[in-house]
Enzyme design. Structure first.
Site, PDB file in Angstrom:
ATOM      1  N   GLU A   1       0.925  -1.062  -0.094  1.00 51.14           N
ATOM      2  CA  GLU A   1      -0.028   0.098  -0.052  1.00 51.14           C
ATOM      3  C   GLU A   1       0.679   1.265  -0.112  1.00 51.14           C
ATOM      4  O   GLU A   1       0.304   2.459  -0.251  1.00 51.14           O
ATOM      5  CB  GLU A   1      -1.211   0.045   1.123  1.00 51.14           C
ATOM      6  CG  GLU A   1      -2.138  -0.861   1.378  1.00 51.14           C
ATOM      7  CD  GLU A   1      -3.306  -0.734   0.175  1.00 51.14           C
ATOM      8  OE1 GLU A   1      -3.060   0.444  -0.348  1.00 51.14           O
ATOM      9  OE2 GLU A   1      -3.960  -1.552   0.013  1.00 51.14           O
TER      10      GLU A   1
ATOM     11  N   GLU B   1       7.589 -22.086   7.675  1.00 49.87           N
ATOM     12  CA  GLU B   1       7.753 -21.181   8.768  1.00 49.87           C
ATOM     13  C   GLU B   1       8.732 -21.657  10.042  1.00 49.87           C
ATOM     14  O   GLU B   1       9.256 -20.982  10.708  1.00 49.87           O
ATOM     15  CB  GLU B   1       6.486 -20.963   9.594  1.00 49.87           C
ATOM     16  CG  GLU B   1       5.617 -22.018  10.174  1.00 49.87           C
ATOM     17  CD  GLU B   1       4.295 -21.574  11.300  1.00 49.87           C
ATOM     18  OE1 GLU B   1       4.697 -21.603  12.342  1.00 49.87           O
ATOM     19  OE2 GLU B   1       3.410 -21.140  10.538  1.00 49.87           O
TER      20      GLU B   1
END
Length: 301
Positions: A87, A118
């Site tokens: 953004e 992960e």
């Protein structure tokens, strides 16, 4: 044989007594429970404003000295980092590499979980090396649990390089909070659905990341008043937003705003300084450059 991971001590994995009967409630009452729990998030963030401010100062300092902000996380946490990073270019006119998000498992993991990614501490180190992470950059490790190996590996590596490290987790005294130089720990309590940390913990992480980039961009002169004066006009809505921003910043009419934007190659800050300072585009741009891109400094008497 896999080792057993003890999650019983984690607040984010504990059962919430307020939602133990949620499956017996009406739809409206079910949503009231969720909403009441969500109300707790902002208060948890309020308790962390000092370390958030420290992180904003560190990030803006990095930006001013050629550094970057890099997020790393797995699952929901990784996706939130990528969302916040993506953004920044349209909102603040930044280059895509100025704020970047890394997720365990790479691009595919944005849309679908990548098994065991992960749990690999080396994987984040490899990802950081791939983008030439260095001591001028800031690494923000995001993990609701505070124990994600991918994030731990990245933070430890960044510390070795001498970079500023920040941990965003939702469990007190977490592993990543211990490792990072700045620890941001909004403790939002147990989730409505036990262990579903995409809910309150995810919301808390999103609010923190909003503050980190918004605060740093304000300190970089990319906001004038409360106007996003470096917004890029990449679609019709944003073209209109630019016009409104110039009008609001200068109290000029639409025709003046459009003319200044046209002459400044649709650069809001230049257009604003042109109008407020009664300058042409070249002189306005030069004045902005002399003042680090800060409109207030450029137009002061």
């Amino acid at each position: 044989m896999q080792s057993t991971i003890d999650l019983t001590h984690l607040v984010t994995e504990s059962r919430n007594p307020n939602s133990e009967q949620i499956d017996n409630l009406s739809t409206l009452d079910m949503l009231k429970v969720i909403n009441n729990e969500d109300k707790k998030v902002a208060f948890a963030i309020e308790q962390q404003l000092e370390p958030i401010a420290q992180a904003v100062e560190a990030i803006s300092h990095a930006f001013k000295h050629g550094g970057r902000l890099i997020y790393c996380g797995a699952g929901t946490s990784g996706r939130l980092g990528i969302l916040d990073a993506s953004e920044c270019p349209p909102t603040y006119g930044t280059k895509p590499e100025m704020v970047m998000g890394l997720i365990a498992g790479g691009h595919a993991a944005i849309f679908k979980a990548v098994e065991n990614a992960e749990d690999n501490t080396q994987l984040c180190i490899d990802d950081l090396n791939a983008i030439d992470f260095n001591q001028r950059d800031v690494l923000v490790g995001i993990a609701a649990s505070g124990r994600t190996p991918y994030v731990i590996g990245g933070l430890e590596y960044a510390n070795q390089l001498g970079a500023v490290t920040v941990a965003v987790s939702c469990n007190p005294h977490s592993e990543i909070a211990r490792i990072a130089k700045i620890a941001i720990t909004p403790v939002v309590g147990p989730e409505v659905v036990t262990g579903s940390s995409r809910m309150k913990a995810g919301t808390a992480q999103k609010l923190v990341l909003n503050m980190l980039t918004t605060g740093a961009m304000i300190k970089m002169g990319k906001v004038y008043g409360n106007l996003m004066v470096d917004v890029e006009a990449t679609n019709q809505k944003l073209i209109e937003r630019q016009i409104n921003i110039v009008m609001q910043a200068t109290d000029c009419d639409r025709q003046q705003a459009e003319q200044a934007l046209s002459q400044s190659q649709r650069h809001c800050k230049t257009a604003i300084v042109m109008i407020l300072g009664h300058l042409n585009a070249n002189d306005a741009k030069a004045l902005l450059d002399q003042n680090g891109g800060f409109i207030r400094q450029a137009i002061k008497p």
